[in-house]
Scaffold this active site. Sequence first.
Site, mmCIF file in Angstrom:
data_model
loop_
_atom_site.group_PDB
_atom_site.id
_atom_site.type_symbol
_atom_site.label_atom_id
_atom_site.label_comp_id
_atom_site.label_asym_id
_atom_site.label_seq_id
_atom_site.Cartn_x
_atom_site.Cartn_y
_atom_site.Cartn_z
ATOM 1 N N GLY A 12 41.721 -75.692 49.095
ATOM 2 C CA GLY A 12 41.969 -74.287 48.783
ATOM 3 C C GLY A 12 43.387 -73.701 49.383
ATOM 4 O O GLY A 12 43.816 -74.124 50.404
ATOM 5 N N ASP A 13 43.895 -72.562 48.711
ATOM 6 C CA ASP A 13 45.145 -72.155 49.401
ATOM 7 C C ASP A 13 45.296 -70.686 48.875
ATOM 8 O O ASP A 13 44.832 -70.284 47.442
ATOM 9 C CB ASP A 13 46.439 -73.117 48.799
ATOM 10 C CG ASP A 13 47.620 -72.496 49.667
ATOM 11 O OD1 ASP A 13 48.260 -71.672 49.711
ATOM 12 O OD2 ASP A 13 47.635 -73.409 50.599
ATOM 13 N N SER A 14 45.688 -69.653 49.490
ATOM 14 C CA SER A 14 45.942 -68.204 49.222
ATOM 15 C C SER A 14 47.512 -67.758 49.297
ATOM 16 O O SER A 14 48.016 -68.450 50.335
ATOM 17 C CB SER A 14 45.013 -67.416 49.826
ATOM 18 O OG SER A 14 43.573 -67.772 49.494
#
EC number: 3.6.1.9
Length: 197
Positions: free
Chosen positions: A71-73
């Site tokens: 995941g990455d934001s």
Amino acid sequence: MRIVLASSSPSRRMILSSAGVDPLIRPADVDEDALLTSLAEAPPAERVAALAEAKAQAVAGDFPGDVVIGGDSMLLLDGRLQGKPHTPERTIGRWREQAGKKAELLTGHCVLFGEQKVVETTSTLVYFAQASEADIAAYAHSGEPLQCAGAFTLEALGGWFIDRIEGDPSSVIGLSLPLVRRALYSFGLNVNDFWNR
């Protein structure tokens, strides 16, 4: 069969733990800056998804029978993608820019199970409060937002300064449970397969 989280994010781990899953934590070693530079012309959602996929793929080979999640934001504010501020000074600058504004938090997800893969980016609108200078400085110096996309958290001190969101709260914290559930179902798995018993 386990869920392997290719991230050191305490927020992502907390989401899974609160949802009854004790993930195996295996942070991925990915050159995020180089990847983002190579995708400079790609749409923002595609860039964030590529980061998530690179992280999941980096550790997936070690866990062939498990579900691996990357995941990455990043925050899309005034047409510019923003990642982690890393320093109190940059955090203060970011908050001066975003206070009182609306921005789009993009959270890229990659869920892998053997040869099966789901890559998707969720989008949530975040409405930032018109926080006072004293609160911005105190929040920046608390250390909490330094490693957070958009220089804020929803679930802790930062919650004081978010007026509202439109979208999936778990995605803002770092990992969309609805998206992960849909991915597991597409693999023929059930959520409760991973609950602590």
